[in-house]
Motif scaffolding. Structure first.
Motif, short mmCIF file in Angstrom:
data_model
loop_
_atom_site.label_atom_id
_atom_site.label_comp_id
_atom_site.label_asym_id
_atom_site.label_seq_id
_atom_site.Cartn_x
_atom_site.Cartn_y
_atom_site.Cartn_z
N ALA A 146 0.84 -1.14 -0.08
CA ALA A 146 -0.06 -0.03 -0.10
C ALA A 146 0.88 1.26 0.05
O ALA A 146 0.48 2.26 -0.64
N ILE A 147 1.93 1.31 0.54
CA ILE A 147 2.80 2.38 0.84
C ILE A 147 3.42 2.43 -0.53
O ILE A 147 3.66 3.64 -1.10
N MET A 206 3.51 3.44 10.79
CA MET A 206 2.14 3.24 10.09
C MET A 206 2.38 1.86 9.49
O MET A 206 1.20 0.95 9.40
N LYS A 207 3.38 1.69 9.11
CA LYS A 207 3.69 0.23 8.44
C LYS A 207 3.60 -0.83 9.42
O LYS A 207 3.45 -2.04 9.08
N ASN A 208 3.87 -0.57 10.69
CA ASN A 208 3.75 -1.61 11.69
C ASN A 208 2.42 -1.19 12.62
O ASN A 208 2.64 -1.62 13.77
N TYR A 209 1.48 -0.71 12.25
CA TYR A 209 0.42 -0.21 12.99
C TYR A 209 -0.34 -1.33 13.74
O TYR A 209 -0.88 -1.15 14.79
N ARG A 210 -0.22 -2.77 13.07
CA ARG A 210 -1.03 -3.72 13.70
C ARG A 210 -0.48 -4.17 14.87
O ARG A 210 -0.97 -4.97 15.96
N GLU A 211 0.76 -3.87 15.06
CA GLU A 211 1.75 -4.09 16.39
C GLU A 211 1.91 -3.05 17.27
O GLU A 211 1.69 -2.99 18.59
N LEU A 212 1.82 -1.70 16.77
CA LEU A 212 2.12 -0.67 17.66
C LEU A 212 0.74 0.14 18.11
O LEU A 212 0.89 0.65 19.19
N GLU A 223 -7.84 -5.62 6.96
CA GLU A 223 -7.18 -4.29 6.67
C GLU A 223 -7.74 -3.36 5.58
O GLU A 223 -7.23 -2.46 5.25
N GLU A 224 -8.77 -4.01 4.71
CA GLU A 224 -9.08 -3.49 3.24
C GLU A 224 -9.53 -1.91 3.46
O GLU A 224 -9.44 -1.15 2.64
N ILE A 231 -2.26 4.62 1.88
CA ILE A 231 -2.20 4.92 0.39
C ILE A 231 -2.07 6.30 0.43
O ILE A 231 -1.27 7.15 -0.15
N ALA A 232 -3.06 7.13 1.08
CA ALA A 232 -3.12 8.61 1.29
C ALA A 232 -1.92 9.15 1.84
O ALA A 232 -1.03 9.99 1.20
N LEU A 233 -1.48 8.81 2.99
CA LEU A 233 -0.11 9.09 3.53
C LEU A 233 0.96 9.05 2.56
O LEU A 233 1.73 9.85 2.72
N ALA A 234 1.09 7.82 2.18
CA ALA A 234 2.51 7.53 1.20
C ALA A 234 2.07 8.45 0.07
O ALA A 234 3.38 8.59 -0.73
#
Length: 265
Positions: A146-147, A206-212, A223-224, A231-234
């Motif tokens: 996504a990034i 954000m790449k590790n948001y599911r853990e952090l 996650e969809e 995507i917007a952030l990137a």
């Protein structure tokens, strides 16, 4: 005035947003009035409801039918139409641009707009007077993909393309309730973490948001609906203004946060 157009992340929530604007509808209408002051050649929408297995698709119809891709809702929802015009020529330009980044895109000459696209657009651009193109997310897609996808889209912002990603700040449909005065306990910690991470433009976090992020897997069992925000952030630059439009919480479990990346007025 900068010619670079902003990137929007919109929480489209339940399809009921189309007839129950709540706090979000007026916020989007006001935002749309500001955006109309900018020269926009076309709108590119990426929605959590346009997912294509193993490939990326781009709408290329001259007229985009309204897709009522939901069931069990009031009949008036199925009567709504958003009569958007497509932009086949611009779709082909985007197809070529993405091919330079090794993203193979196929054109779909028939598909219209799903509710993740047309419901926000009916508030942002109620006159349907700006051409619309919808781009799918190739599935499976993880956060890293996504990034990378978002980074490839960034150049379009200098080509008169307004990028709108449409998902949901929180999206656990198993937890939906009907007391909007009592958001569930995990909503605020999760959205506060996201807000702080966006403020710092911290893509690594954000790449590790599911853990952090606290309660990330509770807020998003899948996650969809969160990937459009990533995507917007990137698609934005580190030094750009980030503006939050807080739409509150609906159905106890659906946080209605929206974000604008970049200058929009």
């Amino acid at each position: 005035m900068s010619q670079k157009l902003p990137v929007l992340f919109i929480t489209h929530s339940s399809p009921m947003l189309a007839i129950e604007p709540g706090k979000t509808g007026p916020l989007l209408m006001d935002l749309g009035k500001q955006l109309k002051k900018r020269p926009i050649n076309a709108i590119l929408v990426i929605s959590a409801h346009f997912i294509t297995q193993g490939k990326t698709m781009l709408t290329a119809a001259k007229n985009l039918p309204t897709i009522h891709d939901f069931s069990g809702f009031p009949s008036e929802l199925y009567q709504l139409e958003y009569n958007a015009k497509g932009a086949p020529d611009i779709a082909m330009q985007i197809q070529r641009e993405l091919s330079y980044n090794n993203i193979h895109v196929e054109l779909d000459p028939k598909r219209g707009l799903d509710h993740g696209a047309w419901i926000p657009l009916q508030y942002l651009f109620p006159d349907a007077d700006v051409p619309v193109i919808q781009l799918s997310m190739a599935w499976p897609m993880d956060v890293t993909q996504a990034i990378n996808f978002g980074k490839c889209l960034k150049i379009l912002r200098n080509r008169g393309i307004l990028i709108i990603t449409s998902g949901s700040m929180t999206h656990n449909l198993y937890d939906v309730g009907y007391d909007d005065e009592k958001p569930l306990h995990y909503i605020k910690p999760f959205i506060d973490w996201v807000k702080n991470t966006l403020k710092n433009h911290d893509i690594d976090a954000m790449k590790n948001y599911r853990e952090l992020a606290p309660y990330a897997k509770k807020a998003h069992p899948t996650e969809e609906h969160f990937l459009p925000l990533i995507i917007a952030l990137a698609s934005s630059d580190k030094d750009e203004l980030i503006t939050e439009l807080d739409g509150g919480v609906t159905y106890q479990a659906l946080a209605m946060d929206n974000y604008i990346f970049g200058q929009y007025s």
